[in-house]
Write an enzyme that holds these catalytic residues in place. Structure first.
Site, mmCIF file in Angstrom:
data_model
loop_
_atom_site.group_PDB
_atom_site.id
_atom_site.type_symbol
_atom_site.label_atom_id
_atom_site.label_comp_id
_atom_site.label_asym_id
_atom_site.label_seq_id
_atom_site.Cartn_x
_atom_site.Cartn_y
_atom_site.Cartn_z
ATOM 1 N N ASP A 105 31.152 31.999 39.719
ATOM 2 C CA ASP A 105 29.490 33.260 39.669
ATOM 3 C C ASP A 105 29.416 31.743 38.253
ATOM 4 O O ASP A 105 29.585 32.421 37.135
ATOM 5 C CB ASP A 105 30.457 34.487 38.887
ATOM 6 N N ASP A 286 21.882 31.623 40.808
ATOM 7 C CA ASP A 286 23.518 32.892 41.030
ATOM 8 C C ASP A 286 24.176 32.507 42.659
ATOM 9 O O ASP A 286 23.537 33.264 42.982
ATOM 10 C CB ASP A 286 22.465 34.114 40.678
#
Length: 396
Positions: A105, A286
């Site tokens: 992430d 992201d």
């Protein structure tokens, strides 16, 4: 992923008296390393997709440029693709190693997995770290919590050996969750954050930084290739870039400021008309978010322009719109990145088509968009810590 108890058993007492303190506090080699990412299908869809990318890649010559490293070894893990929009890969923690499936992430910095002490459903339905079975484990009395758009966790900082493929970080600080909220239905066990250290909620050094500081990776660079429907082959690579995963040249975009994977975006347009980000805005790149997200009013306007109507938690359109709607163009650092209708319209298990635009649940002071995996499936992405920039190029 944009971040926004009971007493211990006698078994824990056998391990360390520090665990008693814990519950009171928690109360509630130069190489490019490729890590396999599994593409996780949403619960509504059936599994599909077993075509490997390897044959395609073998047919294309390896091209070196400024951030490839001659003489580097390439470590590849077997890849599995369990469709749709969440990508995860395996890591191990402890001695002997215990395997976990995590999201890599770029929107957060902390590494955490569930603890075997956490007995609530979000933890018990996933792989849990069994600390008593690791000879290299040590606990601290530091607690922390992280809030994501999709859920939250509370935990404690511990140390142990963490492996990402051939990369090994000994005495790596990581989080053990004691409580989780909102992760009941997800397939992954935990999250491995790849953002800058200043974004960490635990205050622990992120694993990428520790590996970089110890010289375990040749260059402070990592990159993502996220496969498309029906294909396997998703990877995250550390220490350099394999150019067979993209077409043309990388377009480099400087970060708004060092310390977060956020870039300036010029505009969002459709049919040569600006429909959002009219005066410029910020875009979070992201890998922990599936969709493309933005301010509520502007997302509603896009839904209206493409003829989408709300139904439950999504906005639906006629499936024939995939063939008639124009691409939506995200202009970043003067370069147009097209997202065609076939990418921003998906089909659910009932055969109905919905859009991938969602509203940001928080309200940043400036106009902010989140470019999640829908965008990153189309564009190979490189995260360059040495130069505080992101590279984007059309994925193969």
């Amino acid at each position: 992923m944009l971040r926004t108890q009971t007493s211990l058993s006698t078994l824990i007492q056998e391990r360390s008296m520090k665990w008693l303190v814990l519950l009171g506090l928690v109360a509630f080699s130069e190489c490019i390393v490729k890590i396999p990412l599994r593409r996780v299908k949403t619960m509504r869809k059936t599994l599909s997709g077993k075509h490997m990318l390897n044959n395609f890649l073998k047919e294309h010559a390896y091209r070196l440029s400024q951030i490839s490293f001659r003489g580097s070894n390439l470590t590849i893990h077997p890849l599995r693709n369990i469709k749709d929009v969440v990508y995860m890969g395996s890591i191990t923690i402890g001695t002997p190693p215990q395997e976990f499936q995590v999201i890599f992430d770029t929107g957060s910095s902390d590494l955490w997995v569930p603890s075997d002490i956490c007995a609530i459903p979000p933890c018990s339905r996933h792989g849990r770290f069994r600390h008593l079975q690791s000879s290299t484990f040590r606990i601290t009395n530091k607690t922390f919590s992280v809030a994501y758009e999709s859920g939250s966790m509370k935990g404690v900082v511990a140390h142990d050996t963490v492996r990402i493929g051939d990369l090994v970080s000994t005495d790596q600080p990581f989080g053990l969750s004691m409580a989780e909220y909102g992760f009941e239905a997800v397939t992954f066990d935990g999250i491995l954050g790849l953002n800058y250290p200043n974004v960490s909620f635990s205050g622990a050094i992120p694993i990428f930084d520790k590996l970089k500081n110890e010289g375990a990776i040749s260059e402070p660079v990592f990159a993502f290739y996220l496969s498309t429907d029906g294909q396997e082959g998703s990877v995250v690579m550390f220490g350099g870039v394999d150019h067979r995963y993209y077409k043309g040249e990388l377009n480099w975009v400087p970060l708004v400021k060092a310390g977060d994977w956020i870039v300036h975006m010029d505009s969002i347009s459709m049919r040569r008309k600006v429909i959002a980000c009219s005066g410029g805005c910020e875009a979070v790149v992201d890998t922990g978010v599936s969709m493309i997200k933005g301010p509520g009013i502007l997302v509603d306007n896009i839904q209206k322009l493409i003829g989408a109507r709300p139904w439950g938690s999504k906005h639906y359109v006629s499936c024939s719109a995939v063939n008639t709607l124009p691409p939506i163009i995200f202009t970043i650092n003067g370069v147009n990145y097209q997202v065609p209708a076939r990418a921003y319209i998906l089909k659910d298990s009932r055969g109905y088509c919905y859009t991938i635009f969602e509203k940001i649940t928080v309200s940043p002071s400036t106009e902010t968009w989140i470019l999640g995996n829908i965008f990153l499936r189309l564009y190979f992405s490189v995260f360059d810590r040495a130069n505080d920039r992101i590279g984007l190029a059309r994925a193969v």
